[in-house]
Design a protein around this motif. Sequence first.
Motif, PDB file in Angstrom:
ATOM      1  N   SER A  89      -7.875   7.847   2.505  1.00 45.62           N
ATOM      2  CA  SER A  89      -7.510   6.434   2.606  1.00 45.62           C
ATOM      3  C   SER A  89      -6.252   6.180   1.785  1.00 45.62           C
ATOM      4  N   ALA A  90      -5.397   5.290   2.279  1.00 44.88           N
ATOM      5  CA  ALA A  90      -4.120   5.023   1.613  1.00 44.88           C
ATOM      6  C   ALA A  90      -4.326   4.594   0.167  1.00 44.88           C
ATOM      7  N   LYS A  91      -3.573   5.190  -0.722  1.00 45.33           N
ATOM      8  CA  LYS A  91      -3.664   4.829  -2.136  1.00 45.33           C
ATOM      9  C   LYS A  91      -3.123   3.420  -2.366  1.00 45.33           C
ATOM     10  N   LYS A 134       7.837   1.105  -1.201  1.00 47.43           N
ATOM     11  CA  LYS A 134       7.461   1.191  -2.606  1.00 47.43           C
ATOM     12  C   LYS A 134       8.524   0.527  -3.469  1.00 47.43           C
ATOM     13  N   ALA A 191      -7.829   5.175  -3.600  1.00 48.92           N
ATOM     14  CA  ALA A 191      -8.368   3.999  -2.922  1.00 48.92           C
ATOM     15  C   ALA A 191      -9.796   3.676  -3.359  1.00 48.92           C
ATOM     16  N   THR A 246       0.861  -1.174   0.000  1.00 48.82           N
ATOM     17  CA  THR A 246       0.000   0.000   0.000  1.00 48.82           C
ATOM     18  C   THR A 246       0.897   1.224   0.000  1.00 48.82           C
ATOM     19  N   GLU A 247       0.254   2.388   0.033  1.00 45.21           N
ATOM     20  CA  GLU A 247       1.020   3.635   0.027  1.00 45.21           C
ATOM     21  C   GLU A 247       1.966   3.705   1.211  1.00 45.21           C
ATOM     22  N   ALA A 248       1.541   3.081   2.331  1.00 42.95           N
ATOM     23  CA  ALA A 248       2.350   3.167   3.548  1.00 42.95           C
ATOM     24  C   ALA A 248       3.510   2.180   3.563  1.00 42.95           C
ATOM     25  N   SER A 249       3.473   1.171   2.690  1.00 43.50           N
ATOM     26  CA  SER A 249       4.526   0.171   2.705  1.00 43.50           C
ATOM     27  C   SER A 249       5.672   0.582   1.790  1.00 43.50           C
ATOM     28  N   LYS A 270      -1.535  10.448  13.369  1.00 41.17           N
ATOM     29  CA  LYS A 270      -2.595   9.459  13.519  1.00 41.17           C
ATOM     30  C   LYS A 270      -2.630   8.895  14.934  1.00 41.17           C
TER      31      LYS A 270
END
Length: 244
Positions: free
Chosen positions: A83-85, A8, A18, A3-6, A163
């Motif tokens: 929301s995470a892309k 790349k 999302a 995901t966007e948070a992981s 967050k």
Amino acid sequence: APTEASEKKWWHGPLVDAKLSWMAFELPNLLWSYYCYNHFNSLIGIHHSVGRGVSLNALLLGLFVAHYVNRAIIYPLRMNEGSAKVPLIVTVSACSVTALNGYLQAVYLCNIKSLGTMTLSLDNSQHFIGLIIFLSGMYINIHSDSVLRNLRRSNTTPSTNQKQYFIPYSPFFKYVSCPNFAGELLQWFGYCIMSEFSLPSVAFCVYTAGNLIPRAVAHHKWYLRQFKKDYPVERRWAVIPWVV
């Protein structure tokens, strides 16, 4: 899945909004259902109901469509802003799976095997049990998703833009960390029972379990790491009480 948070990777491709991503990889189920109902409908439709019975093929396709109206349209529209892309590779991979599954379920129900009619008789006890399990799972899934969505709406502190994470609470979260996944597993198990354990329904149920159970275990471990002693002690399982 990335995901966007992981981290790349180049092969993840560009990031997709999302909501658009979710709609794109759930929509093939609805498109195949619509196409097969209109072009391969030898076993489905009002004219296949006999007397006061209801066509099981039509009922099963209706339940399948109802689930994916929620997942492909209602759920994405209710997703939180920000929301995470999702990487393009995830969207394309998921879309391929749902395209295959949608085709298998819809073609089977519309053109492969007639499951007969459902009437108020003991002969249909298996189908009623499956229907109750499916509807119960659908309710658990939708309710639990709503609880999680409301938590995410309030997990950012405006002054710091950081967050904050909260422990979800509802009756369905009492013993498991991911009742939303548990509800979906229940749905497709009930679907299997109703369809008399047809090969497409069993394949889909097994795939769903293989997809959701590892994710639930990962979520459960994250909750334990994040909240430590604050996490409810009775919430010992990830998705299926007394199993996993």
